[in-house]
Design a protein around this motif. Structure first.
Motif: not given
Ligand code: SF4
Length: 697
Positions: A626-638
């Motif tokens: 939802s709006e304002g939630d903390r999210v984790r974004v992952r790539s192969a690098a970090g």
């Protein structure tokens, strides 16, 4: 209020700032903004040493009164309490204030020891964007390192722009060309992965973007191809929400079809080589493949093709959405091919090339062509390409870790907010024996420095619209004089390098320049650097050529007057082009920041940008975000964590994170080793595969 077109030539030495400004009258100065390359004309109001206001100059021939929030924030920036006022030196882990003679002397001694021990290649520089808007500082950095004779040169040009330089070089023999729209005649403007209403152009300076885009839209069509419905897309004739990372497929299809119907055959016969190779290269990109790769409907794609055919000529411009992607080189190449195939370069209604007001490339008699010459990268990363005497930034951290670079100069840049693998970059910088930072404001790179040079800001020094002039919408020259004297011990970058060179026994001063820090010394250096050809006093208000020279590229620069339509290296990259992953990172600029500058400064009454992770609402819903939630974004690098913004303007499959911030720092998702373009050594930051998930509390 007094009006002052020709500002007083302030002395350059530090002043006592307690000057009783309240009793003084207000003065309005004519100048131009040097935060970005739009170079807007501004009127700056001061009272004593207090800078009160910046507003657009309605009499400026190019910007006509326009400014953006960044320019209007200059007074706040100038008086920011975090401005650096005194030279600093690291002692036992802390930065302490020292005088200039000691700061320069200590640095000269430590550099001397490193040079004796390890030679010139142990000393490097990284030049960021800010120094590109400081003509004297740019010159001094180059001159000092030329005198030092080190190959360790790194600039931000290899972070987001190398595709543009490469394509220009391979197709014309000169890396410095950039298509400029003939705004008065343009009837078809195609913008791919660029949002000039916010960014004011990429490499190019797109001055007064809304007025200029409206004008072109009134004359014909402005098409925007972008996964996001950007501010530019909102006002466009048509927006195609393409799948991120697939622009090259669309462009290849357009070139392919125009070669069948819509090409300017007379122009191609007279001015282009490699037509058959180009035709073969784009042949596999038929409509079905393009629909599949781009996510656009056949109708949308054919509508765009029909619009180009209808208008016959077009101007096509790109931005970081394409230039930081795996397909950066081929996308840029195909944009140029599109314009050459339609005979749009140097023709009314198409694009022209700015020869510069100061440099006047149209008057060069004999061109020495660049042939795409490539040398090996630095010792620890020889596979990286060294082009035009510059190593890609992707190699700098390895060089520090390998012990090859022991001293680094950073004039006007912030690699912590711009380099991949943030933690590794910080660790590497901590290992440096010498890290010299020339900057105006305390920031994260200053925190790591061994030597800090407090530099004059743009209101405290003179400048000429020189270094980036080839990328402006007009051939325009203007001299900006110091508006206020430098506070405390702030010094221009040229002076810092000049003093250091003198202490080290290096000669960098051009003939005729005494190097004294005195009233007008910036200006006399500018006069010498511009070859003495210009009467600078006549440029205190902007001078713009009403009829810019057109045809000099075709008539003088190109070998035999012919473009190279199908450079082999680009044909090969197109042959191996891969569809983009399902969900990818796309980068972008914001209106109120310039990379990492102005993150927390704004004009009075104006707001500041914030860095959020933008997601398409329907995708966010599927992720339970939802709006304002903390999210984790992952790539192969970090990975990184930040607050989610559910953004109706986002296309599916795209995750947009602005760059230049520390939290979240989008560079954490990129790598100097895993996703690097082999032709330019650029680290990919657009089209990088990412996953997003809700961060548990
Ligand atoms: S667009 Fe903004 S930052 Fe750029 S030159 Fe104009 S006022 Fe300055």
């Amino acid at each position: 209020m007094r009006s002052c077109v020709e500002s007083d030539r302030w002395g350059l030495l530090g002043v006592d700032t307690d000057t009783g400004d309240e009793a003084r009258e207000e003065i309005e100065h004519v100048s131009f903004c040097r935060i970005c390359n739009a170079a807007c004309g501004v009127r700056i109001t001061t009272r004593g040493e207090r800078v009160l206001q910046v507003r657009g100059d309605r009499d400026h021939p190019l910007s006509r009164g326009y400014t953006c929030p960044k320019g209007r924030a200059l007074p706040a920036f100038h008086h920011d309490p975090r401005r650096l006022d005194h030279p600093l030196l690291r002692r036992r882990g802390s930065l302490v204030r020292v005088g200039w003679p000691y700061a320069i002397g200590d640095l000269a001694t430590r550099l001397g020891e490193i040079l004796v021990d390890a030679g010139p290649s142990s000393v490097a520089y990284y030049m960021g964007t800010a120094v590109a808007f400081d003509t004297c500082g740019y010159w001094a950095t180059q001159a000092f390192f030329e005198a030092l004779d080190t190959p360790q040169k790194y600039t931000c040009a290899t972070l987001d722009t190398p595709a543009k330089l490469l394509v220009s070089e391979l197709m014309s023999g000169f890396a410095g060309l950039h298509p400029i729209p003939d705004i008065a005649g343009c009837r078809m403007l195609l913008l791919i992965g660029t949002n000039p209403v916010v960014s004011h152009g990429h490499l190019s300076g797109f001055t007064n973007p809304v007025a200029n885009l409206r004008k072109m839209a009134r004359q014909g069509d402005v098409w925007v191809v972008d996964p996001r419905r950007t501010a530019t897309a909102l006002g466009a004739t048509r927006h195609l929400a393409i799948r991120p990372g697939s622009d090259a497929f669309l462009l290849a299809f357009l070139v392919r079809e125009l070669l069948t119907e819509g090409a300017d055959r007379d122009y191609l016969a007279a001015h282009a080589d490699g037509l058959d190779s180009l035709r073969s290269a784009v042949a596999p990109f038929d409509l079905d493949r393009t629909v599949g790769a781009t996510g656009l409907s056949a109708e949308e794609i054919l509508d765009l093709l029909a619009a180009i055919r209808r208008h016959r000529r077009l101007v096509a411009l790109s931005g970081t959405g394409t230039t930081m992607s795996a397909a950066a080189n081929v996308s840029e190449w195909l944009l140029w091919a599109l314009q050459i195939v339609t005979g749009s370069f140097e023709r009314p209604g198409g694009a022209w090339f700015n020869p510069g007001f100061v440099n006047r490339l149209d008057r060069v008699e004999q061109w020495q062509h660049e042939e795409g010459h490539v040398e090996p990268g630095p010792a620890s990363r020889p596979e990286l390409p060294r082009r035009r005497g510059e190593y890609p930034c992707a190699g700098l951290i390895d060089e520090i870790e390998a012990g090859n670079v022991r001293a680094l100069f950073v004039p006007g840049g912030n690699p912590i907010a711009a380099f991949p693998e943030t933690d590794r970059t910080i660790e590497a910088f901590r290992r440096l024996e010498v890290l010299v930072v020339g900057d105006v404001l305390e920031n994260e790179i200053v925190d790591l420095a061994t030597h800090v040079w407090p530099c004059t800001g743009q209101l405290e020094r003179a400048d000429l619209s020189g270094v980036m002039e080839f990328y402006r919408l007009a051939v325009i020259g203007q001299l900006a004089r110091p508006i206020v004297p430098p506070v405390a011990e702030r010094r221009p970058i040229w002076w810092c390098f000049d003093q250091l060179a003198e202490r080290m026994g290096l000669q960098i001063r051009p003939p005729g320049f005494r190097g004294e820090l005195e009233a007008g010394s910036d200006e006399s250096l500018l006069s010498i650097l511009s070859g003495g050809r210009l009467d600078l006093s006549s440029l205190s208000t902007a001078k713009m050529l009403d009829d810019p020279p057109v045809g000099w590229v075709e008539g003088n620069l190109l070998r035999g007057g012919r473009w190279r339509l199908a450079p082999e290296a680009l044909v090969e990259q197109l042959r191996t082009l891969q569809p983009a992953p399902e969900r990818v990172l796309i980068p972008g600029r914001q209106l109120r920041t310039m990379n990492s500058a102005l993150r927390d400064v704004s004009a009075e009454g104006e707001r500041q940008d914030v860095a959020l992770i933008h997601l398409a609402p329907e995708e966010a819903e599927r992720m339970g975000v939802s709006e304002g939630d903390r999210v984790r974004v992952r790539s192969a690098a970090g990975e990184l964590v930040g607050k989610a913004r559910l953004d109706e303007c986002m296309g599916t499959g795209a995750v947009w994170i602005p760059h230049g911030w520390l939290d979240p720092n989008v560079c954490r998702l990129t790598s100097t080793k895993q996703e690097v373009d082999p032709l330019t050594g650029m680290v990919l930051q657009s089209g990088v595969a990412v996953e997003v998930e809700l961060e548990p509390w």
